[in-house]
Design a protein around this motif. Structure first.
Motif, mmCIF file in Angstrom:
data_model
loop_
_atom_site.group_PDB
_atom_site.id
_atom_site.type_symbol
_atom_site.label_atom_id
_atom_site.label_comp_id
_atom_site.label_asym_id
_atom_site.label_seq_id
_atom_site.Cartn_x
_atom_site.Cartn_y
_atom_site.Cartn_z
ATOM 1 N N MET A 256 0.796 -1.231 0.000
ATOM 2 C CA MET A 256 0.000 0.000 0.000
ATOM 3 C C MET A 256 0.827 1.280 0.000
ATOM 4 S SD MET A 256 -3.379 -0.633 2.204
ATOM 5 C CE MET A 256 -4.305 -2.131 2.097
ATOM 6 N N ALA A 257 2.037 1.224 0.540
ATOM 7 C CA ALA A 257 2.863 2.435 0.621
ATOM 8 C C ALA A 257 4.060 2.375 -0.324
ATOM 9 C CB ALA A 257 3.331 2.657 2.066
ATOM 10 N N GLY A 258 4.267 1.216 -0.943
ATOM 11 C CA GLY A 258 5.378 1.082 -1.870
ATOM 12 C C GLY A 258 6.744 1.068 -1.209
ATOM 13 N N GLU A 259 6.788 0.726 0.080
ATOM 14 C CA GLU A 259 8.060 0.665 0.813
ATOM 15 C C GLU A 259 8.433 -0.805 0.994
ATOM 16 O OE1 GLU A 259 11.356 0.710 2.414
ATOM 17 O OE2 GLU A 259 10.560 2.673 1.876
ATOM 18 N N PRO A 260 9.418 -1.302 0.216
ATOM 19 C CA PRO A 260 9.736 -2.733 0.229
ATOM 20 C C PRO A 260 10.220 -3.271 1.576
ATOM 21 C CG PRO A 260 11.238 -1.531 -1.224
ATOM 22 C CD PRO A 260 10.225 -0.554 -0.732
ATOM 23 N N SER A 261 10.725 -2.421 2.443
ATOM 24 C CA SER A 261 11.198 -2.891 3.753
ATOM 25 C C SER A 261 10.057 -3.257 4.690
ATOM 26 C CB SER A 261 12.066 -1.817 4.421
ATOM 27 O OG SER A 261 11.258 -0.713 4.830
ATOM 28 N N VAL B 258 3.146 7.218 8.077
ATOM 29 C CA VAL B 258 2.165 6.205 8.481
ATOM 30 C C VAL B 258 0.749 6.690 8.206
ATOM 31 C CG1 VAL B 258 1.316 4.776 10.375
ATOM 32 C CG2 VAL B 258 3.760 5.236 10.178
ATOM 33 N N ALA B 259 0.498 7.976 8.412
ATOM 34 C CA ALA B 259 -0.834 8.528 8.126
ATOM 35 C C ALA B 259 -1.187 8.348 6.655
ATOM 36 C CB ALA B 259 -0.894 9.999 8.517
ATOM 37 N N ALA B 260 -0.238 8.573 5.764
ATOM 38 C CA ALA B 260 -0.495 8.376 4.333
ATOM 39 C C ALA B 260 -0.819 6.913 4.035
ATOM 40 C CB ALA B 260 0.708 8.846 3.517
ATOM 41 N N SER C 36 -4.253 6.098 5.552
ATOM 42 C CA SER C 36 -5.279 6.768 4.759
ATOM 43 C C SER C 36 -5.584 5.965 3.488
ATOM 44 C CB SER C 36 -4.818 8.179 4.410
ATOM 45 O OG SER C 36 -5.787 8.842 3.654
ATOM 46 N N GLU C 37 -4.529 5.460 2.861
ATOM 47 C CA GLU C 37 -4.708 4.631 1.670
ATOM 48 C C GLU C 37 -5.419 3.322 2.023
ATOM 49 O OE1 GLU C 37 -4.561 3.224 -2.283
ATOM 50 O OE2 GLU C 37 -4.564 5.215 -1.387
ATOM 51 N N ALA C 38 -5.079 2.730 3.149
ATOM 52 C CA ALA C 38 -5.748 1.494 3.579
ATOM 53 C C ALA C 38 -7.240 1.742 3.800
ATOM 54 C CB ALA C 38 -5.105 0.957 4.851
#
Length: 117
Positions: A44-49, A58-60, A63-65
């Motif tokens: 959802m955030a595009g952060e592979p880690s 985290v809010a972004a 919010s997407e979730a």
């Protein structure tokens, strides 16, 4: 040491905020510099880690979730209290889940980790 009453209240407030989709109320439980890890962060955030740092990031993500899952609702199953952490066990949109929340001396979350079945 965490008080069991505080931990239970935190868990129920957290669940209620998610069920209202109230991002401000959810984030009120966390420090500005908290860290979050979840296997869904990559998706959802595009952060592979699978890790994000700070409320804005985290809010972004959350919010997407909430946007992708408009009917998101959590069912509280149990609250487990540790010396400086709380586990909130719940049933969510994708089945059983647990969040581990590490709290600072003021009762705010400085680190969180989501786990899913």
């Amino acid at each position: 040491m965490l008080d069991k009453t505080f931990a239970e209240r935190l868990a129920l407030d957290w669940i209620a905020a998610w069920n209202r989709h109230d991002l401000s109320a959810i984030l009120a439980h966390y420090r500005d510099d908290f860290e979050m890890s979840s296997p869904y962060i990559a998706e959802m955030a595009g952060e592979p880690s699978g890790r994000l740092c700070g409320k804005p990031a985290v809010a972004a993500y959350w919010s997407e979730a909430l946007r992708r899952l408009p009917d998101l609702r959590f069912e509280h199953l149990a609250t487990l209290t540790g010396a400086d952490s709380v586990i909130i066990h719940y049933r969510g949109a994708r089945g059983l889940a647990a969040e581990v929340l590490w709290l600072d001396a003021s009762g705010l979350v400085w680190r969180a980790a989501a786990h899913y079945q």
